[in-house]
Design an enzyme around this catalytic site. Structure first.
Site, PDB file in Angstrom:
ATOM      1  CB  SER A   1      38.901  39.626  41.720  1.00 27.39           C
ATOM      2  OG  SER A   1      38.879  39.108  43.028  1.00 27.39           O
TER       3      SER A   1
ATOM      4  CB  ALA B   1      31.577  38.608  45.784  1.00 34.47           C
TER       5      ALA B   1
ATOM      6  CD1 TRP C   1      39.670  32.742  47.985  1.00 39.33           C
ATOM      7  CD2 TRP C   1      40.974  30.942  48.207  1.00 39.33           C
ATOM      8  NE1 TRP C   1      40.104  32.394  46.734  1.00 39.33           N
ATOM      9  CE2 TRP C   1      40.910  31.295  46.840  1.00 39.33           C
ATOM     10  CE3 TRP C   1      41.747  29.835  48.579  1.00 39.33           C
ATOM     11  CZ2 TRP C   1      41.582  30.573  45.846  1.00 39.33           C
ATOM     12  CZ3 TRP C   1      42.415  29.125  47.593  1.00 39.33           C
ATOM     13  CH2 TRP C   1      42.333  29.491  46.249  1.00 39.33           C
TER      14      TRP C   1
ATOM     15  CB  SER D   1      43.844  32.914  43.811  1.00 43.16           C
ATOM     16  OG  SER D   1      43.573  34.284  43.741  1.00 43.16           O
TER      17      SER D   1
ATOM     18  CB  SER E   1      38.319  38.057  46.020  1.00 45.05           C
ATOM     19  OG  SER E   1      38.042  37.018  45.104  1.00 45.05           O
TER      20      SER E   1
ATOM     21  CE  LYS F   1      41.709  36.979  43.358  1.00 50.93           C
ATOM     22  NZ  LYS F   1      40.441  36.444  43.888  1.00 50.93           N
TER      23      LYS F   1
END
Length: 263
Positions: free
Chosen positions: A94, A193, A139, A99, A43, A46
């Site tokens: 997050s 993570a 990602w 995303s 993350s 982002k």
């Protein structure tokens, strides 16, 4: 400022890399461990995604656009992921599905072009081999990989308004990055993570990657230069632990920060 070496890693995790650089000069003030090997950004991606989103007009400001949660969206992040979300909440909590909406709207071509322009790791948005899922998870323990050194270079360019995008896109992205205060310092950072995949595509929950990366500014007496530093901490778990590897990495790093910078 005297930087301190040899701090113990957080319990249950190996500190892979700790890296601190001066924003103004680019000088490396502390580098411990393997800071060259590329791994999943998780993350922390982002942050560049926010820059790309603002540059492309998909994001407007900290509170627009608001996107609605839909049944079937990833919701393992708890209640905060099951509600309408704006850009500020996206980074604060997050939120993976936010995303994914952005990456689908931007497309692989734009993401690849901008990541290459940013020097963001291998800029590979192909996803898992043969599955065509790059816009959903490149990602997250998949094709996109970046080293701590590359993270630091990207973050320094962002902090200095030196990315090849509009300044307002960088400023708006910086605005929504979470801040934490430690003494006279304000740290702007993003956790990350992810769990490595085994050959059978199951996740290795005992070897989770944890990131905390961003920039820090010291205000008031004692600040050197413009008072800004880039920091990157990468860990890998040595066993399954309760809690997010990224949050655990962040919390341990914040506790160490005064010693790391010699305060």
């Amino acid at each position: 400022m005297a930087l301190i070496l040899g701090l113990a890693p957080a319990a249950g995790a190996e500190t892979v890399c700790t890296l601190i650089r001066d924003v103004a000069t680019g000088a490396t003030l502390l580098e411990q461990g393997d800071c060259r090997t590329r791994v999943t950004p998780a993350s922390t991606f982002k942050i560049p995604l926010a820059v790309i989103g603002y540059e492309a007009g998909q994001l407007i400001d900290a509170h627009a656009p608001v996107m609605a949660f839909r049944e079937g969206d990833p919701d393992w992040g708890g209640e905060a992921w099951r509600r309408d979300t704006d850009p500020a909440a996206w980074l604060r909590h997050s939120v993976v599905w936010y995303s994914q909406r952005l990456t689908r709207a931007l497309g692989a071509e734009t993401l690849t072009r901008q990541a290459r322009a940013f020097g963001y790791g291998n800029a590979d948005f192909s996803g898992d081999p043969g599955l065509g899922n790059g816009l959903e998870r490149a990602w997250i323990a998949s094709s996109l990989k970046i080293s701590p050194q590359e993270q630091a270079a990207f973050l320094r360019a962002l902090a200095r308004d030196a990315l090849p995008v509009r300044r307002d896109a960088m400023a708006r992205a910086r605005e929504i990055v979470e801040t934490r205060s430690v003494g006279a310092w304000t740290l702007h950072g993003k956790t990350g993570a992810a769990y490595p995949r085994r050959a059978d595509r199951s996740f290795d929950y005992a070897r989770g990657w944890g990131w905390y990366a961003g920039w820090a500014r010291r205000e008031g007496p004692g600040a050197r230069g413009d008072g800004a530093l880039i920091f990157v901490r990468l860990t890998q778990a040595r066993g399954r632990r309760a809690g997010s590897p990224g949050v655990l990495t962040r919390d341990a790093f914040l506790a160490e920060w005064p010693k790391l910078v010699g305060d």
